[in-house]
Structure formats: structure tokens, C-alpha cells
Write a protein that holds these residues in place. Structure first.
Motif, short mmCIF file in Angstrom:
data_model
loop_
_atom_site.label_atom_id
_atom_site.label_comp_id
_atom_site.label_asym_id
_atom_site.label_seq_id
_atom_site.Cartn_x
_atom_site.Cartn_y
_atom_site.Cartn_z
N THR A 9 30.37 -60.64 7.20
CA THR A 9 30.91 -60.81 8.65
C THR A 9 32.30 -61.41 8.59
OG1 THR A 9 30.07 -62.81 8.93
CG2 THR A 9 28.57 -60.96 9.69
N CYS A 10 33.34 -61.08 9.47
CA CYS A 10 34.68 -61.44 9.54
C CYS A 10 34.74 -62.13 10.84
CB CYS A 10 35.73 -60.32 9.33
SG CYS A 10 35.51 -59.42 7.73
N LYS A 11 35.52 -63.24 10.75
CA LYS A 11 36.10 -63.96 12.02
C LYS A 11 37.34 -64.58 11.69
CE LYS A 11 34.30 -66.73 15.69
NZ LYS A 11 32.96 -67.60 16.48
N LYS A 12 38.07 -64.66 12.85
CA LYS A 12 39.35 -65.46 12.87
C LYS A 12 39.37 -66.78 12.87
CE LYS A 12 43.93 -65.71 15.24
NZ LYS A 12 44.73 -65.23 16.33
N LEU A 13 39.94 -67.49 11.82
CA LEU A 13 39.70 -69.07 11.78
C LEU A 13 40.90 -69.67 11.20
CD1 LEU A 13 37.85 -71.69 12.20
CD2 LEU A 13 37.25 -71.27 9.99
N ASP A 14 41.45 -70.79 11.66
CA ASP A 14 42.63 -71.49 11.00
C ASP A 14 41.92 -72.50 10.05
OD1 ASP A 14 44.59 -73.18 9.90
OD2 ASP A 14 45.53 -73.36 12.13
N ALA A 15 41.94 -72.31 8.68
CA ALA A 15 41.23 -73.22 7.80
C ALA A 15 41.84 -74.46 7.56
CB ALA A 15 41.31 -72.45 6.48
N ASN A 59 20.51 -64.59 -1.10
CA ASN A 59 20.23 -65.27 0.03
C ASN A 59 20.81 -66.61 0.41
OD1 ASN A 59 18.16 -63.11 0.99
ND2 ASN A 59 16.75 -63.96 -0.79
N MET A 60 22.06 -66.75 -0.32
CA MET A 60 22.61 -67.94 -0.21
C MET A 60 23.55 -67.61 1.34
SD MET A 60 24.02 -69.79 -3.38
CE MET A 60 22.97 -70.95 -4.28
N THR A 61 24.08 -68.80 1.97
CA THR A 61 25.21 -68.66 2.96
C THR A 61 26.44 -69.15 2.40
OG1 THR A 61 23.57 -69.17 4.60
CG2 THR A 61 25.90 -69.68 5.23
N ILE A 62 27.36 -68.40 2.44
CA ILE A 62 28.63 -68.39 1.72
C ILE A 62 29.73 -68.53 2.88
CG2 ILE A 62 30.32 -67.75 0.04
CD1 ILE A 62 27.21 -68.05 -1.22
N LEU A 63 30.66 -69.38 2.75
CA LEU A 63 31.86 -69.31 3.61
C LEU A 63 33.21 -69.23 2.67
CD1 LEU A 63 31.45 -72.68 5.88
CD2 LEU A 63 30.53 -70.37 6.24
N ASP A 64 33.99 -68.22 2.96
CA ASP A 64 35.14 -67.71 2.38
C ASP A 64 36.29 -68.03 3.46
OD1 ASP A 64 37.34 -67.04 0.96
OD2 ASP A 64 36.48 -65.05 0.50
N THR A 73 22.46 -59.58 -0.29
CA THR A 73 21.47 -60.46 0.51
C THR A 73 22.36 -61.86 1.13
OG1 THR A 73 21.03 -61.75 -1.41
CG2 THR A 73 19.67 -59.98 -1.23
N GLY A 74 21.60 -62.48 2.01
CA GLY A 74 22.07 -63.67 2.32
C GLY A 74 23.35 -63.29 3.24
N ASN A 75 24.33 -64.34 3.53
CA ASN A 75 25.44 -64.06 4.35
C ASN A 75 26.66 -64.45 3.84
OD1 ASN A 75 24.20 -63.21 7.00
ND2 ASN A 75 23.03 -64.85 6.19
N VAL A 76 27.57 -63.38 3.81
CA VAL A 76 29.34 -64.14 3.36
C VAL A 76 30.02 -64.00 4.80
CG1 VAL A 76 31.01 -63.63 1.83
CG2 VAL A 76 28.72 -62.96 1.11
N HIS A 77 30.44 -65.07 4.99
CA HIS A 77 31.15 -65.35 6.21
C HIS A 77 32.51 -65.55 5.87
CE1 HIS A 77 27.78 -65.98 8.68
NE2 HIS A 77 27.36 -66.79 7.89
#
Length: 443
Positions: A305-311, A252-257, A276-280
Motif C-alpha cells: 500500500t502507498c501513502k504520502k508521508l514526510d519521513a 506475514n510481517m508488517t513492514i514500513l518503507d 503475505t503481510g503488509n508492506v506500507h
């Protein structure tokens, strides 16, 4: 003319002169022609062998060709390269057959050049016991010839790791890699997958470091196996598996990759969180995100979930939102040369400075997305300390709210645990070279 050698010449040309990726262009050409299993294996050996040993091969050719190699007809030059590769590093085909094939191929381009090819290869065979390493008083040049690395890269390894460890690294990066797979515990268990692989004719052994890893010693293309197609296993190096393991995720954590494609680590994280949780998952290119989605669907990962982003560009809405942030940053890839030998030739020393600037922008942004008490994991598949240790030390000196969290997964001959807490994984027969650091946001 679709002989194995002519196909290999074309693939090598695409890689060396059109900046194509060896694995992608090789698969394209293997599927383009009606080739038997033996020819497919030979083409693969020739392509990877020639790219791996190009420095040494070119040094040898310069002993017999006085003109600038790069001004030669590219097909002739690459036929000479793969022929020297066969004669020096492979022993399955008789020498006379190697020479005759090369000459016949060359006749289709120029009868005059076919004589050159014949003369060069026969001259090499008469002198193959000679040393071709150049200046005997130049130690680095001798090392470059022995391990077939460009000088700047050999100097980087030796200067940063010392001569003995530098040679170990270069030798390991020339090893033919085995395929390693990770068992997907959302769909199966280790024992069942292990037994199914054996039933399907694979020679397997347990992974060296990670508990869900299986090394494929021998067997057909794993990606055509039903276990892979059903998502019970996925191809991933053990070094990459450790990155997700060290994310220290909980349900149930929120993760950003932030640099997620092609999604191996993202999917592993989703699996460890038991959906569980969200892996963005973010990436700079939408086309690459399709790979993440495809892998997630095959593996049954539903929390991605996937989204375009310039890190490298800060996004305010992500500030303080994540329990964990992963940045597997763009890097020089010097730790994965055994799988991508073209890195020896398509990477330039000057380009490393630009990479380091991008890496530092990414880590500064990523640090602002972590919640207090959360963790930031920085990883690369390079062994260049300027992209690894020096970047982390630079970041810590400017962000005292972060501290390094010590990493440990057992004692292994190829893993270096640094006093500061981060770790370097040296390449060996089974693992890629990697660097991993985990930082905790204290306030």
C-alpha cells in the motif's frame, strides 16, 4: 538539425544548465527524433562520456581558450566538449570527421565562432600527446584530471578511504555500467528466465553476489523485452538487492518503507514475503508513489500500500507498529555516479550538511516505529562516511535500546565488513556503491 552530435549538445546543455537528470532527458530526446540504432548509441556515448569526463575536458579546453568557459555560448562550449570527448575517449569516428561536424554545427550559430571551434580542435590534435593536467606539484589536481572529478569530491574519497582505495573508487565510478536484473520468483524461476533471455538474444552472466541477479552483457533495451513487460524480471543493481535481503523479512510481517520510490526495494520485500503481510510504502511526493504502484502492478506484488508521508516528520500512529522498517534515506548519491555522472557537477559540498540533518531526523523517527525485537535497516547509495558510519554511530550513542546486527553475505573484493557490523559496498564493474546497516531494537 537533428544530427547525433546536435542532439547530444542539447541533452548535455539540459543536464548541466537546467539540472535535468541525464537518463530522463536522454530518453526524451532519443524518442523525440527518428534516429537509427547507430546514432542512438553514439548520442548515448557522447552524453555520458562528456558528463563523466567534463572536468578533464574543461581543463584541456582552458589550454586553448583564454576567456572564461562559462561565459561562452553554451552550444559552442558543449559542442567543443563532446568533440574533445570523442577525440580523447572514443575511437570509432575519424578525427577529421569529428572536427568537420563540429565546425558545420557551429556555422549555424556564428561563422566567427566556427573558426574558434576549428582552431581549438585542430590545436588540440596537434598537441594531444601533451599533459594538460595543470600544476604538476599539486598531486590532488593531477588525480582530479586523471579521473575527472571535482576537487572537493576527489579529496573526500582520498581523505576518507586513502589514496589507493580513493583512486579505485573514482576509477570504478567511471566504468560504463552493465544492466542487472532481478528474477521475480513470484512469476517465474531463475532457470526459465535465464533461458528466455538467451532465446531473446541477450548475452548474460550470473550475478556476482545475489542469487536472483542476472547481468546483461549485451542486448537490446531490456525494458522493451516481454520478460520485463510481464513482470518476470525487473532492473535493479545487486547492491540494492542486498538491502531487501538484509531486511531479514518473514511471511506475514508488517513492514514500513519510509523512502520507497521508485519501489524497487519495496517490491523486492513484497516478493520475499510471498505476497503475505503488509508492506506500507511512503514517500514525500505523491507523483513518485505512482512509480511504486506501477512497479508493484507489473510484478504482481499485492501486499503493498502507498501513502504520502514526510519521513523527517514524526507520525504518532506509526509508533511501535512495524516488525521491520527500511529507510533508504535521501543522500548525496556518490556511489551511483557511474549511472548518474551529473552528480559530479550538480552536487555541492555545502549541501551535504543539510542532507545529514535530514537523514538524522528520518532515522530518529523510524526508530520509534519499530516494535521491540524488530529491526531497522538504514541504507544509502553514497560513500560519504559522514552520511553513513558517522550517522549510525551518532544514532547508537543516543539510542542505547538499539544494537547493530552484523551483516555478511560472503567474501567479495568490493565489500567492506566493519567491526561494528555495518557494511560498505564499493563500486566496481558490476555494482553500485552502497552502505547498509541493520539495527535491532532490544527494549
Amino acid at each position: 538539425m537533428n544530427s547525433a552530435r546536435s542532439v547530444a549538445v542539447e541533452v548535455v546543455k539540459k543536464v548541466l544548465y537546467d539540472n535535468a537528470y541525464s537518463s530522463i532527458v536522454l530518453n526524451k530526446y532519443l524518442n523525440k527524433f527518428d534516429l537509427n540504432k547507430k546514432d542512438r548509441a553514439l548520442i548515448t556515448e557522447l552524453v555520458y562520456g562528456t558528463l563523466k569526463y567534463k572536468y578533464t575536458i574543461d581543463c584541456i579546453l582552458k589550454n586553448f581558450i583564454k576567456s572564461n568557459l562559462e561565459k561562452m555560448n553554451k552550444d559552442i562550449l558543449n559542442m567543443l566538449r563532446i568533440s574533445i570527448c570523442q577525440l580523447r575517449y572514443l575511437d570509432k569516428i575519424p578525427e577529421f570527421a569529428v572536427v568537420n561536424e563540429a565546425v558545420e554545427f557551429s556555422k549555424n550559430i556564428s561563422f566567427k565562432l566556427s573558426k574558434l571551434v576549428n582552431g581549438v580542435l585542430r590545436n588540440y590534435l596537434r598537441n594531444k600527446s601533451n599533459s594538460f593536467g595543470g600544476n604538476k606539484e599539486d598531486k590532488i589536481e593531477g588525480i582530479c584530471f586523471e579521473y575527472s572529478f571535482p576537487r572537493w569530491m576527489a579529496e573526500l574519497f582520498i581523505n576518507q578511504y586513502g589514496e589507493d582505495l580513493g583512486k579505485f573508487i573514482m576509477g570504478s565510478l567511471n566504468v560504463v555500467p552493465k544492466v542487472t536484473v532481478r528474477i521475480n520468483t513470484l512469476k517465474t524461476d531463475y532457470k526459465h528466465a535465464w533461458n528466455e533471455l538467451i532465446v531473446n538474444g541477450y548475452d548474460v552472466k550470473r550475478g556476482n553476489v545475489y542469487k536472483e541477479a542476472v547481468i546483461i552483457n549485451k542486448g537490446s533495451n531490456i525494458e522493451l523485452n516481454p520478460l520485463f513487460e510481464k513482470g518476470h524480471i525487473t532492473v535493479q543493481d545487486e547492491s540494492a538487492m542486498l538491502v531487501s535481503y538484509f531486511m531479514d523479512v518473514e511471511e506475514n510481517m508488517t513492514i514500513l518503507d519510509l523512502c520507497s520510490a521508485p519501489g524497487g526495494k519495496s517490491c523486492h520485500i513484497g516478493e520475499l514475503m510471498k505476497n503475505t503481510g503488509n508492506v506500507h510504502c511512503y514517500d514525500l511526493y505523491e507523483s513518485k508513489l505512482s512509480l511504486v504502484r506501477h512497479n508493484a502492478e507489473r510484478l504482481g506484488i499485492k501486499n503493498i500500500t502507498c501513502k504520502k508521508l514526510d519521513a523527517a516528520k514524526y507520525l504518532e500512529k506509526l509508533k511501535d507498529t512495524a516488525d521491520r522498517v527500511l529507510i533508504d534515506v535521501p543522500c548525496s548519491g556518490l556511489g551511483i555516479i557511474r549511472k548518474k555522472p551529473e552528480i559530479k557537477w550538480n552536487k555541492k559540498e555545502d549541501s551535504l550538511k543539510d542532507l545529514i540533518e535530514i537523514q538524522r531526523k528520518i532515522i530518529l523517527n523510524a526508530a520509534r516505529y519499530v516494535k521491540v525485537g524488530g529491526k531497522l535497516v538504514y541504507s544509502t547509495c553514497t560513500l560519504n562516511k559522514k552520511e553513513n558510519e558517522e550517522n549510525i554511530n551518532w544514532f547508537i550513542s543516543r539510542n542505547p535500546q538499539y544494537k547493530l546486527d552484523k551483516l555478511y553475505c560472503g567474501d567479495f573484493h568490493n565489500i567492506i565488513y566493519h567491526e561494528e557490523g555495518y557494511m560498505t559496498i564499493l563500486p566496481d564493474n558490476h555494482m553500485d556503491g552502497f552502505f547498509i546497516a541493520r539495527l535491532i531494537k532490544q527494549r
